[in-house]
Design a protein around this motif. Structure first.
Motif, mmCIF file in Angstrom:
data_model
loop_
_atom_site.group_PDB
_atom_site.id
_atom_site.type_symbol
_atom_site.label_atom_id
_atom_site.label_comp_id
_atom_site.label_asym_id
_atom_site.label_seq_id
_atom_site.Cartn_x
_atom_site.Cartn_y
_atom_site.Cartn_z
ATOM 1 N N ARG B 234 49.541 60.268 25.129
ATOM 2 C CA ARG B 234 50.583 60.868 24.439
ATOM 3 C C ARG B 234 51.900 61.169 25.220
ATOM 4 N NH1 ARG B 234 46.250 64.935 24.517
ATOM 5 N NH2 ARG B 234 45.544 64.091 22.319
ATOM 6 N N CYS B 235 51.778 61.110 26.452
ATOM 7 C CA CYS B 235 52.884 61.426 27.394
ATOM 8 C C CYS B 235 54.085 60.397 27.047
ATOM 9 C CB CYS B 235 52.489 61.552 28.708
ATOM 10 S SG CYS B 235 54.015 61.927 29.933
ATOM 11 N N ILE B 236 54.886 60.969 26.919
ATOM 12 C CA ILE B 236 56.347 60.062 26.723
ATOM 13 C C ILE B 236 57.193 59.535 27.902
ATOM 14 C CG2 ILE B 236 56.320 60.556 24.071
ATOM 15 C CD1 ILE B 236 59.000 62.102 24.487
ATOM 16 N N GLU B 237 56.695 60.191 28.977
ATOM 17 C CA GLU B 237 57.494 60.081 30.247
ATOM 18 C C GLU B 237 58.786 60.516 29.968
ATOM 19 O OE1 GLU B 237 56.037 55.917 30.821
ATOM 20 O OE2 GLU B 237 55.302 57.035 32.760
ATOM 21 N N CYS B 238 59.166 61.736 29.447
ATOM 22 C CA CYS B 238 60.556 62.176 29.636
ATOM 23 C C CYS B 238 60.318 63.086 31.084
ATOM 24 C CB CYS B 238 60.964 63.170 28.673
ATOM 25 S SG CYS B 238 59.504 64.504 28.065
ATOM 26 N N SER B 239 61.543 63.691 31.233
ATOM 27 C CA SER B 239 61.079 64.606 32.548
ATOM 28 C C SER B 239 61.337 66.076 32.135
ATOM 29 C CB SER B 239 62.342 64.228 33.459
ATOM 30 O OG SER B 239 62.200 63.018 33.669
ATOM 31 N N LEU B 240 60.991 66.508 30.711
ATOM 32 C CA LEU B 240 61.225 67.658 30.487
ATOM 33 C C LEU B 240 60.227 68.736 31.170
ATOM 34 C CD1 LEU B 240 62.625 69.533 28.510
ATOM 35 C CD2 LEU B 240 61.332 68.543 26.605
ATOM 36 N N CYS B 241 59.221 68.433 31.106
ATOM 37 C CA CYS B 241 58.261 69.541 31.846
ATOM 38 C C CYS B 241 58.779 69.812 33.158
ATOM 39 C CB CYS B 241 56.716 68.890 31.678
ATOM 40 S SG CYS B 241 56.472 67.301 32.355
ATOM 41 N N SER B 242 59.086 69.006 34.064
ATOM 42 C CA SER B 242 59.505 69.413 35.247
ATOM 43 C C SER B 242 60.781 69.952 35.109
ATOM 44 C CB SER B 242 59.691 68.148 36.255
ATOM 45 O OG SER B 242 58.530 67.533 36.338
ATOM 46 N N CYS B 271 58.232 63.710 39.448
ATOM 47 C CA CYS B 271 57.020 62.704 39.740
ATOM 48 C C CYS B 271 56.667 62.195 38.508
ATOM 49 C CB CYS B 271 56.104 63.402 40.693
ATOM 50 S SG CYS B 271 55.412 64.844 39.503
ATOM 51 N N ILE B 272 56.997 62.854 37.167
ATOM 52 C CA ILE B 272 56.580 62.202 35.984
ATOM 53 C C ILE B 272 57.386 60.968 35.593
ATOM 54 C CG2 ILE B 272 57.665 63.504 34.150
ATOM 55 C CD1 ILE B 272 54.388 63.840 34.430
ATOM 56 N N SER B 273 58.448 60.739 36.184
ATOM 57 C CA SER B 273 59.367 59.785 35.886
ATOM 58 C C SER B 273 58.891 58.444 36.409
ATOM 59 C CB SER B 273 60.805 60.103 36.298
ATOM 60 O OG SER B 273 61.395 58.800 36.536
ATOM 61 N N ARG B 292 50.572 59.302 37.331
ATOM 62 C CA ARG B 292 51.406 60.271 37.258
ATOM 63 C C ARG B 292 51.219 61.694 36.946
ATOM 64 N NH1 ARG B 292 54.209 55.258 36.704
ATOM 65 N NH2 ARG B 292 54.396 55.434 34.409
ATOM 66 N N LEU B 293 50.573 61.759 35.730
ATOM 67 C CA LEU B 293 50.176 62.919 35.137
ATOM 68 C C LEU B 293 49.187 63.771 35.944
ATOM 69 C CD1 LEU B 293 51.337 63.968 32.370
ATOM 70 C CD2 LEU B 293 49.068 63.567 31.439
ATOM 71 N N CYS B 294 48.093 62.894 36.421
ATOM 72 C CA CYS B 294 47.216 63.564 37.353
ATOM 73 C C CYS B 294 48.040 63.884 38.637
ATOM 74 C CB CYS B 294 46.304 62.425 37.675
ATOM 75 S SG CYS B 294 44.770 62.924 38.915
ATOM 76 N N LEU B 322 57.544 73.487 25.497
ATOM 77 C CA LEU B 322 58.420 72.233 25.318
ATOM 78 C C LEU B 322 58.177 70.903 25.264
ATOM 79 C CD1 LEU B 322 61.194 73.918 27.482
ATOM 80 C CD2 LEU B 322 61.220 73.888 24.933
ATOM 81 N N CYS B 323 57.051 70.524 25.914
ATOM 82 C CA CYS B 323 56.474 69.109 25.978
ATOM 83 C C CYS B 323 56.402 68.581 24.339
ATOM 84 C CB CYS B 323 55.154 69.154 26.526
ATOM 85 S SG CYS B 323 54.320 67.374 26.383
ATOM 86 N N PRO B 324 57.252 67.507 24.133
ATOM 87 C CA PRO B 324 57.230 66.891 22.909
ATOM 88 C C PRO B 324 56.004 66.302 22.434
ATOM 89 C CG PRO B 324 58.869 65.996 24.191
ATOM 90 C CD PRO B 324 58.129 66.846 25.268
ATOM 91 N N ALA B 325 54.995 66.085 23.284
ATOM 92 C CA ALA B 325 53.758 65.387 23.141
ATOM 93 C C ALA B 325 52.555 66.363 23.145
ATOM 94 C CB ALA B 325 53.584 64.428 24.054
ATOM 95 N N GLY B 326 52.923 67.692 23.414
ATOM 96 C CA GLY B 326 51.657 68.658 23.488
ATOM 97 C C GLY B 326 50.921 68.660 24.394
ATOM 98 N N ILE B 327 51.056 68.412 25.586
ATOM 99 C CA ILE B 327 50.372 68.396 26.816
ATOM 100 C C ILE B 327 50.435 69.526 27.360
ATOM 101 C CG2 ILE B 327 50.240 67.326 29.156
ATOM 102 C CD1 ILE B 327 51.148 64.716 28.011
ATOM 103 N N ASP B 328 49.088 70.132 27.515
ATOM 104 C CA ASP B 328 49.058 71.614 27.997
ATOM 105 C C ASP B 328 48.474 71.834 29.035
ATOM 106 O OD1 ASP B 328 48.639 74.350 27.746
ATOM 107 O OD2 ASP B 328 48.452 74.111 25.464
HETATM 108 S S1 SF4 Z 1 57.242 67.003 28.805
HETATM 109 FE FE1 SF4 Z 1 55.295 66.095 28.076
HETATM 110 S S2 SF4 Z 1 55.689 64.078 27.274
HETATM 111 FE FE2 SF4 Z 1 57.431 64.775 28.553
HETATM 112 S S3 SF4 Z 1 56.908 63.855 30.694
HETATM 113 FE FE3 SF4 Z 1 56.143 66.178 30.505
HETATM 114 S S4 SF4 Z 1 54.250 65.839 30.049
HETATM 115 FE FE4 SF4 Z 1 55.074 63.728 29.588
#
Ligand code: SF4
Ligand code: SF4
Ligand code: SF4
Ligand code: SF4
Ligand code: SF4
Lengths: 274, 337
Positions: B234-242, B271-273, B292-294, B322-328
């Protein structure tokens, strides 16, 4: 009549049991609200939910499953995105099972540290006239009445886009959530050549947003995925809506409503002037 | 350290006087959410804000920052020194703690970060305790809030009889000294209320999420685990979380030519990019989204603690919301904590 959610679960389960699809992309409940989920076991179909928080378009996920047969839950705007993607040769219609759910609008997200109380229907939903995907394999009617829609506002004062763009973090959430941003290397992020400098600078931000806006004219289906993902709430769909209006006047083309009508930029006409 | 108090009505006086001597930055309501900005009129400050949408990290590590200029014709290189003295007032304890984590990472020899140090040492950080944590908050897990953080010079806590003010550093004591007439020693009644408040808020938060943070180190061994693969879908690989995180500190640099000089900028990276570990040769040691998520979670919860003696998360809850994909990240904590 059963609720749309029950019908949705039943359908997903039977599609997976019959092995008509390899997986179903839908929404599930999460601690913070609703989020996308990917279901491949019939028993997991119980996780699926349907409510006005199912705002993020799932269409962008289809490009990750090109080798699979996918069932996908779509709102009206999401279905339009699928139509447009088929025309752009990005999607195989035969391997996609489209579950259209009648949509009555989604809520604006309430994000971290918001001072707003209560739930509000998203602005782009107020403008929407589609509500049911124009392309579908199965339709699930809604049992709730449409969310209260204030009569479509005219957009009032023109927005100060320059100062809005200045708030942008270039987090790319708008780009990454959009069904149409399928380029493997985004021109805005690329190194060779670098169209804009990677690190945020006000001028570059403007270039970024104008580039994206131009790439969206006549394609954007106003699903609002970009806008609802944006951490600083830049009303991006408002901008793309204006471009779409301009596109419709100039070319008589509305994206995503008619599978037969070719997108004007893809058609070559002899003697046509730019 | 020492406990003081200030009367409710004197807060505005304090803010006004502070703003005359320093650049005063405080949270404002803007377009429906709160953001830090220069506070010109103390009446604009509202004690009942939740937390700012974006973290105050950017005052110490701006998203884009000039590192140096090099003039080839004149033949010298100029390193940039910034010298603004700011007071950040009303930063939440979690965000203040994020600064102490950054201090551990960026201020320890031999890899001192001069640009960060410059801004950090010129800043006075005043936190305002949370008496009503938001649903996303989990600072209790890392002991970075909700009443006291770890990186602030002064901690203000709202009670029924004014604010309890704790001086946490020498800098903080100096500020109290500077405005001595506004502060008094906190009396016993006030301190009782204060201690009761700490217990109550912590109990409430603990009932939502309680994990043993020291066990999180073990997460490192779980790399490639199914959990990350499922979430990576589900991660959309934006950089928002960081970018939203108050302590994600990875940066990249960019050099280019501007008018008469070469300039080097540096700015946020993450690092999520998917571009983060991609090398010029095309090689990429972290190929998949799940990797990358790990990595993001392992770095925060295992590698930063092992290397820098601090946790890479302060539980502010921004990424969660804020994560658009709901990663928690709370799921990671529950699973491995
Ligand atoms: S904010 Fe959510 S969707 Fe975007 S990179 Fe981070 S974990 Fe992935
Ligand atoms: S989501 Fe918003 S902040 Fe992020 S890049 Fe897009 S416009 Fe900018
Ligand atoms: S630009 Fe925004 S509103 Fe338009 S299709 Fe893409 S995500 Fe949807
Ligand atoms: S990882 Fe998320 S919750 Fe933790 S400090 Fe960063 S933004 Fe806040
Ligand atoms: S995480 Fe803790 S310190 Fe931060 S805003 Fe929430 S309650 Fe306050």
């Amino acid at each position: 009549m059963s609720s749309p959610e029950t019908e949705l679960r039943r359908l997903a389960r039977s599609l997976l049991e019959k092995k008509a699809v390899d997986l179903v992309i839908g929404y599930e409940k999460s601690e913070a609200g609703v989020r996308p989920c990917f279901i491949s076991e019939p028993n997991e179909a119980e996780r699926l939910v349907w409510n006005p928080d199912c705002r993020l378009s799932l269409v962008r996920y289809l490009r990750g499953f090109k080798e699979k047969r996918v069932g996908i839950i779509v709102k009206g705007c999401d279905g339009r995105a699928i139509v447009e993607l088929i025309k752009e040769n990005q999607l195989d219609r035969r391997s996609t099972f489209i579950i259209a759910v009648e949509c009555n609008g989604v809520y604006k997200p309430v994000k971290y540290g918001s001072s707003k109380l209560g739930r509000q229907i998203a602005e782009y939903c107020e403008k929407c006239e589609v509500r049911i995907s124009p392309i579908r394999d199965h339709l699930i009617k809604s049992d709730v009445k449409a969310l209260e829609r204030p009569s479509p506002k005219n957009d009032g004062e023109p927005l100060d886009w320059l100062s809005l763009f200045r708030k942008c973090l270039r987090c790319m959430a708008c780009v990454r959530s959009c069904p149409f941003c399928y380029c493997t290397e985004c021109s805005i992020e690329g190194f060779k050549p670098a169209l804009v400098h990677k690190l945020v600078d006000p001028v570059e931000l403007f270039t970024f947003h104008l580039t994206r806006a131009l790439h969206m004219a006549g394609r954007c289906v106003e699903c609002g995925a970009c806008e609802s993902s944006c951490p600083v709430e830049i009303p991006l769909t408002r901008l793309y809506h204006e471009l779409n209006e301009w596109f419709r006047e100039k070319y008589g083309y509305v994206p995503g409503v008619n599978l037969e009508q070719a997108p004007p930029p893809l058609v070559f006409k002899e003697g046509e002037k730019p | 350290m020492k406990m003081f108090s200030i009367r409710e009505e004197n807060l505005k006086v304090f803010l006004r006087e502070l703003s005359l001597k320093h650049v005063l930055i405080a949270p404002f309501k803007r377009d429906g959410y709160f953001e830090f900005d220069v506070l010109r009129n103390p009446d604009d400050f509202n004690v009942n804000y939740t937390n700012t949408r974006l973290s105050p990290k950017r005052f110490f590590m701006p998203q884009r920052q000039l590192v140096f200029k090099h003039y080839p014709r004149k033949g010298f290189t100029e390193e940039l020194k910034e010298n603004s003295s700011v007071v950040l007032f009303g930063i939440r304890p979690c965000d203040a703690s994020a600064l102490s984590v950054l201090d551990n990472v960026l201020l320890n020899p031999p890899h001192k970060d001069a640009l960060y140090e410059n801004r950090r040492k010129n800043a006075i950080v005043v936190s305002l305790s949370c008496t009503k944590p938001m649903t996303e908050c989990f600072c209790n897990v890392f002991e970075t809030g909700p009443i006291r953080g770890t990186g602030e010079d002064l901690t203000f806590t709202h009670t029924s009889k004014g604010f309890v003010v704790e001086a946490r550093t020498q800098k903080g004591i100096a500020v109290i000294g500077e405005f001595g007439e506004l502060f008094r020693e906190a009396d016993g009644e006030m301190l009782n209320e204060y201690n009761k408040l700490i217990r109550e808020v912590l109990d409430e938060m603990g009932s939502r999420l309680k994990v043993d943070k020291t066990r999180l180190i073990g997460i490192e061994k779980e790399a490639g685990e199914e959990f990350f693969q499922l979430n990576a879908q589900r991660c959309i690989e934006c950089s928002l979380c960081s970018f939203a995180c108050p302590l994600c500190y990875c940066f990249e640099t960019e050099d280019y030519w501007e008018k008469d000089s070469y300039v080097r900028f540096r700015g946020w990276d993450t690092c999520i990019s998917p571009l983060f570990t991609k090398m010029a040769s095309g090689l990429d040691p972290r190929v998949t989204k799940a990797d990358r998520l790990c990595h993001r979670f392992c770095h925060k919860l295992s590698r930063i603690p092992l290397t820098f003696n601090a946790y890479g998360c302060v539980g502010c809850g921004r990424c969660v919301s804020l994560c658009p994909a709901g990663i928690d990240i709370r799921e990671v904590l529950r699973k491995w904590g």
